[in-house]
Design a protein around this motif. Structure first.
Motif, PDB file in Angstrom:
ATOM      1  N   GLY A   3      -3.690 -44.537 -10.765  1.00  0.00           N
ATOM      2  CA  GLY A   3      -2.987 -43.260 -10.901  1.00  0.00           C
ATOM      3  C   GLY A   3      -1.778 -43.283 -11.822  1.00  0.00           C
ATOM      4  O   GLY A   3      -1.092 -42.268 -11.979  1.00  0.00           O
ATOM      5  N   GLY A  56      -1.791 -43.458 -15.005  1.00  0.00           N
ATOM      6  CA  GLY A  56      -2.065 -42.724 -16.247  1.00  0.00           C
ATOM      7  C   GLY A  56      -2.732 -43.562 -17.328  1.00  0.00           C
ATOM      8  O   GLY A  56      -2.642 -43.220 -18.507  1.00  0.00           O
ATOM      9  N   LYS A  57      -3.441 -44.618 -16.941  1.00  0.00           N
ATOM     10  CA  LYS A  57      -4.100 -45.453 -17.964  1.00  0.00           C
ATOM     11  C   LYS A  57      -5.130 -44.650 -18.755  1.00  0.00           C
ATOM     12  O   LYS A  57      -5.137 -44.677 -19.983  1.00  0.00           O
ATOM     13  N   THR A  58      -6.012 -43.953 -18.039  1.00  0.00           N
ATOM     14  CA  THR A  58      -7.073 -43.200 -18.719  1.00  0.00           C
ATOM     15  C   THR A  58      -6.479 -42.132 -19.634  1.00  0.00           C
ATOM     16  O   THR A  58      -6.882 -41.984 -20.791  1.00  0.00           O
ATOM     17  N   THR A  59      -5.490 -41.419 -19.108  1.00  0.00           N
ATOM     18  CA  THR A  59      -4.828 -40.358 -19.883  1.00  0.00           C
ATOM     19  C   THR A  59      -4.229 -40.930 -21.170  1.00  0.00           C
ATOM     20  O   THR A  59      -4.396 -40.373 -22.258  1.00  0.00           O
ATOM     21  N   ARG A  88     -19.191 -54.867 -12.386  1.00  0.00           N
ATOM     22  CA  ARG A  88     -18.209 -53.854 -11.951  1.00  0.00           C
ATOM     23  C   ARG A  88     -18.730 -53.068 -10.747  1.00  0.00           C
ATOM     24  O   ARG A  88     -18.006 -52.828  -9.793  1.00  0.00           O
ATOM     25  N   ARG A  99     -15.165 -60.951 -17.707  1.00  0.00           N
ATOM     26  CA  ARG A  99     -14.236 -61.126 -18.848  1.00  0.00           C
ATOM     27  C   ARG A  99     -14.778 -62.120 -19.872  1.00  0.00           C
ATOM     28  O   ARG A  99     -14.623 -61.916 -21.084  1.00  0.00           O
ATOM     29  N   ARG A 108      -7.350 -52.351 -18.972  1.00  0.00           N
ATOM     30  CA  ARG A 108      -7.204 -53.560 -18.146  1.00  0.00           C
ATOM     31  C   ARG A 108      -7.799 -54.782 -18.849  1.00  0.00           C
ATOM     32  O   ARG A 108      -8.771 -54.694 -19.585  1.00  0.00           O
ATOM     33  N   SER A 129      -6.210 -59.375 -13.355  1.00  0.00           N
ATOM     34  CA  SER A 129      -6.607 -60.430 -12.405  1.00  0.00           C
ATOM     35  C   SER A 129      -5.386 -61.182 -11.883  1.00  0.00           C
ATOM     36  O   SER A 129      -5.348 -61.592 -10.721  1.00  0.00           O
ATOM     37  N   TYR A 185      -3.942 -58.394  -9.360  1.00  0.00           N
ATOM     38  CA  TYR A 185      -4.734 -58.029  -8.174  1.00  0.00           C
ATOM     39  C   TYR A 185      -5.242 -59.250  -7.406  1.00  0.00           C
ATOM     40  O   TYR A 185      -5.182 -59.278  -6.176  1.00  0.00           O
ATOM     41  N   GLN A 186      -5.793 -60.234  -8.134  1.00  0.00           N
ATOM     42  CA  GLN A 186      -6.327 -61.392  -7.410  1.00  0.00           C
ATOM     43  C   GLN A 186      -5.212 -62.426  -7.166  1.00  0.00           C
ATOM     44  O   GLN A 186      -5.081 -62.963  -6.082  1.00  0.00           O
ATOM     45  N   ARG A 246      -0.848 -38.651  -7.309  1.00  0.00           N
ATOM     46  CA  ARG A 246      -1.520 -38.146  -8.514  1.00  0.00           C
ATOM     47  C   ARG A 246      -3.035 -38.176  -8.396  1.00  0.00           C
ATOM     48  O   ARG A 246      -3.715 -37.388  -9.042  1.00  0.00           O
ATOM     49  N   ARG A 253      -8.868 -36.655  -5.825  1.00  0.00           N
ATOM     50  CA  ARG A 253     -10.191 -37.321  -5.885  1.00  0.00           C
ATOM     51  C   ARG A 253     -10.608 -37.719  -4.481  1.00  0.00           C
ATOM     52  O   ARG A 253      -9.783 -38.130  -3.680  1.00  0.00           O
ATOM     53  N   GLU A 303      -9.448 -49.843  -4.196  1.00  0.00           N
ATOM     54  CA  GLU A 303      -8.531 -48.710  -3.947  1.00  0.00           C
ATOM     55  C   GLU A 303      -8.294 -48.497  -2.453  1.00  0.00           C
ATOM     56  O   GLU A 303      -7.280 -47.929  -2.059  1.00  0.00           O
ATOM     57  N   LYS A 337       7.781 -40.849 -15.400  1.00  0.00           N
ATOM     58  CA  LYS A 337       8.364 -39.806 -16.258  1.00  0.00           C
ATOM     59  C   LYS A 337       7.269 -38.809 -16.697  1.00  0.00           C
ATOM     60  O   LYS A 337       6.076 -39.141 -16.670  1.00  0.00           O
TER      61      LYS A 337
HETATM   62  N1  Z5A Z   1      -9.340 -54.944 -11.012  1.00  0.00           N
HETATM   63  C1  Z5A Z   1      -9.029 -56.160 -10.429  1.00  0.00           C
HETATM   64  O1  Z5A Z   1      -8.810 -56.223  -9.221  1.00  0.00           O
HETATM   65  N2  Z5A Z   1      -8.975 -57.264 -11.202  1.00  0.00           N
HETATM   66  C2  Z5A Z   1      -9.246 -57.263 -12.520  1.00  0.00           C
HETATM   67  O2  Z5A Z   1      -9.202 -58.315 -13.183  1.00  0.00           O
HETATM   68  C3  Z5A Z   1      -9.568 -55.983 -13.125  1.00  0.00           C
HETATM   69  C4  Z5A Z   1      -9.598 -54.862 -12.336  1.00  0.00           C
HETATM   70  C5  Z5A Z   1      -9.850 -55.935 -14.589  1.00  0.00           C
HETATM   71  C6  Z5A Z   1     -10.669 -50.853 -11.592  1.00  0.00           C
HETATM   72  O3  Z5A Z   1     -10.218 -49.596 -11.528  1.00  0.00           O
HETATM   73  C7  Z5A Z   1     -10.260 -51.575 -10.330  1.00  0.00           C
HETATM   74  O4  Z5A Z   1     -10.524 -52.960 -10.563  1.00  0.00           O
HETATM   75  C8  Z5A Z   1      -8.794 -51.449 -10.059  1.00  0.00           C
HETATM   76  C9  Z5A Z   1      -8.228 -52.830 -10.297  1.00  0.00           C
HETATM   77  C10 Z5A Z   1      -9.400 -53.732 -10.170  1.00  0.00           C
HETATM   78  N3  Z5A Z   1      -8.664 -51.077  -8.693  1.00  0.00           N
HETATM   79  N4  Z5A Z   1      -7.729 -50.499  -8.172  1.00  0.00           N
HETATM   80  N5  Z5A Z   1      -7.012 -49.961  -7.513  1.00  0.00           N
HETATM   81  P1  Z5A Z   1      -9.985 -48.724 -12.801  1.00  0.00           P
HETATM   82  O5  Z5A Z   1      -9.068 -49.388 -13.752  1.00  0.00           O
HETATM   83  O6  Z5A Z   1     -11.268 -48.277 -13.304  1.00  0.00           O
HETATM   84  O7  Z5A Z   1      -9.325 -47.486 -12.102  1.00  0.00           O
HETATM   85  P2  Z5A Z   1      -7.891 -47.268 -11.538  1.00  0.00           P
HETATM   86  O8  Z5A Z   1      -6.834 -48.233 -11.782  1.00  0.00           O
HETATM   87  O9  Z5A Z   1      -8.121 -46.981 -10.113  1.00  0.00           O
HETATM   88  O10 Z5A Z   1      -7.480 -46.096 -12.492  1.00  0.00           O
HETATM   89  P3  Z5A Z   1      -7.310 -44.613 -12.126  1.00  0.00           P
HETATM   90  O11 Z5A Z   1      -7.179 -44.369 -10.660  1.00  0.00           O
HETATM   91  O12 Z5A Z   1      -8.385 -43.852 -12.823  1.00  0.00           O
HETATM   92  O13 Z5A Z   1      -5.908 -44.321 -12.711  1.00  0.00           O
HETATM   93  P4  Z5A Z   1      -5.371 -44.140 -14.192  1.00  0.00           P
HETATM   94  O14 Z5A Z   1      -6.474 -44.181 -15.169  1.00  0.00           O
HETATM   95  O15 Z5A Z   1      -4.260 -45.057 -14.355  1.00  0.00           O
HETATM   96  O16 Z5A Z   1      -4.783 -42.667 -14.110  1.00  0.00           O
HETATM   97  P5  Z5A Z   1      -5.236 -41.299 -14.856  1.00  0.00           P
HETATM   98  O17 Z5A Z   1      -6.614 -40.912 -14.367  1.00  0.00           O
HETATM   99  O18 Z5A Z   1      -4.967 -41.373 -16.291  1.00  0.00           O
HETATM  100  O19 Z5A Z   1      -4.133 -40.329 -14.234  1.00  0.00           O
HETATM  101  C11 Z5A Z   1      -4.155 -39.937 -12.870  1.00  0.00           C
HETATM  102  C12 Z5A Z   1      -3.693 -38.462 -12.775  1.00  0.00           C
HETATM  103  O20 Z5A Z   1      -2.301 -38.389 -13.111  1.00  0.00           O
HETATM  104  C13 Z5A Z   1      -4.414 -37.509 -13.725  1.00  0.00           C
HETATM  105  O21 Z5A Z   1      -4.591 -36.294 -13.085  1.00  0.00           O
HETATM  106  C14 Z5A Z   1      -3.412 -37.338 -14.890  1.00  0.00           C
HETATM  107  O22 Z5A Z   1      -3.545 -36.095 -15.522  1.00  0.00           O
HETATM  108  C15 Z5A Z   1      -2.086 -37.461 -14.175  1.00  0.00           C
HETATM  109  N6  Z5A Z   1      -1.001 -38.028 -14.993  1.00  0.00           N
HETATM  110  C16 Z5A Z   1      -1.087 -39.078 -15.869  1.00  0.00           C
HETATM  111  N7  Z5A Z   1       0.131 -39.339 -16.404  1.00  0.00           N
HETATM  112  C17 Z5A Z   1       0.980 -38.449 -15.869  1.00  0.00           C
HETATM  113  C18 Z5A Z   1       2.399 -38.223 -16.014  1.00  0.00           C
HETATM  114  N8  Z5A Z   1       3.153 -38.974 -16.811  1.00  0.00           N
HETATM  115  N9  Z5A Z   1       2.951 -37.257 -15.269  1.00  0.00           N
HETATM  116  C19 Z5A Z   1       2.198 -36.511 -14.429  1.00  0.00           C
HETATM  117  N10 Z5A Z   1       0.875 -36.651 -14.242  1.00  0.00           N
HETATM  118  C20 Z5A Z   1       0.266 -37.623 -14.949  1.00  0.00           C
END
Ligand code: Z5A
Length: 222
Positions: A19, A21-24, A56, A79, A101, A106, A109-110, A150, A154, A161, A193
């Motif tokens: 959450g 903001g990596k994807t964003t 994955r 990797r 990532r 790793s 998390y690990q 954030r 979902r 998670e 921010k």
């Molecule tokens: N994992 C591990 O354990 N070991 C490893 O070696 C690797 C990975 C490589 C993969 O998940 C999982 O694998 C992860 C770590 C583990 N597990 N966990 N927890 P992933 O990387 O595919 O997914 P994630 O980390 O869970 O990402 P995510 O939930 O999709 O979050 P995100 O991509 O960082 O966030 P987002 O989707 O860009 O943003 C979330 C929301 O916030 C969205 O509505 C945006 O519009 C909003 N947003 C973004 N930035 C802002 C700001 N600045 N203000 C307000 N709102 C915002």
């Protein structure tokens, strides 16, 4: 006439807890690079190859219980494939690589979250031949509760998670410790921010790297 040598691409990774903001911001970075004329390959971990994507799905969605070390070795296996068959060839061809990532995940998390230890996770990767670190890592950091807020809309929660807050506190501490140890490579960005401020910061951090590459290719940012 000799052909000009290929300037190797730069390797960037994006890290942080769920959450942040990596994807964003991945999309923002991709657009920034492409509009500067840089060819960029966007990829992710775990995943990035056919085998990596299969791993994955087991890592994130399997119903089987898994030892922490099994999880770590599967992350590392994904990797190894990713580095050898996707990342290194792309960099050698002059493409930039932007990975959602990489190894630091790793370590966090690990190494931290699962309490295997950061050094043991590093050692396994060295043993497996994963020695290429990113040229730049952007670590999006903010309190865990804000990340949960954030992504509250979902409903799907994956195996990792579903962990409780103390697990993510350990991950966050390990990420910040890695950044402290390697401040030149790992830049910490306050992800709490507003998005425009986060992206201004990202653009500032990217600018020197971009300028360096464009100059090496006989161009400039203008
Ligand atoms: N994992 C591990 O354990 N070991 C490893 O070696 C690797 C990975 C490589 C993969 O998940 C999982 O694998 C992860 C770590 C583990 N597990 N966990 N927890 P992933 O990387 O595919 O997914 P994630 O980390 O869970 O990402 P995510 O939930 O999709 O979050 P995100 O991509 O960082 O966030 P987002 O989707 O860009 O943003 C979330 C929301 O916030 C969205 O509505 C945006 O519009 C909003 N947003 C973004 N930035 C802002 C700001 N600045 N203000 C307000 N709102 C915002």
């Amino acid at each position: 006439m000799s052909t000009p040598a290929v300037v190797p691409g730069k390797f960037l990774s994006l890290e942080g807890l769920e959450g942040v903001g990596k994807t964003t911001n991945l999309e923002f970075i991709q657009e920034t690079l492409q509009s500067a004329g840089v060819s960029v390959l966007v990829t992710r971990e775990p995943g990035g190859t056919e085998l990596g994507e299969a791993l994955r799905s087991v890592l994130l969605h399997s119903q089987h219980a898994m030892q922490a070390e099994t999880e770590m070795l599967m992350m590392a296996a994904s990797r190894v494939e990713h580095v050898a068959t996707v990342i290194l060839p792309a960099l050698a061809s002059g493409q930039w690589v932007l990975s959602d990532r990489y190894l630091d995940a790793s370590l966090a998390y690990q190494g931290g979250g699962r309490e295997i230890g950061v050094q043991r996770v590093k050692d396994i990767h060295t043993l497996a031949g994963v020695t290429r670190m990113p040229d730049l890592t952007l670590l999006l950091d903010m309190p865990i509760a804000l990340g949960r807020e954030r992504i509250a809309v979902r409903n799907a929660t994956d195996r990792i998670e579903a962990e409780a807050d103390p697990f993510f506190e350990r991950c966050r501490s390990a990420y910040l410790a890695v950044a402290k140890e390697d401040p030149v490579r790992v830049k910490v960005i306050d992800a709490s921010k507003p998005l425009d401020i986060v992206q201004t910061k990202i653009a500032q951090i990217l600018a020197p790297l971009l300028e360096e590459t464009l100059l090496a290719n006989g161009r400039s940012l203008g």
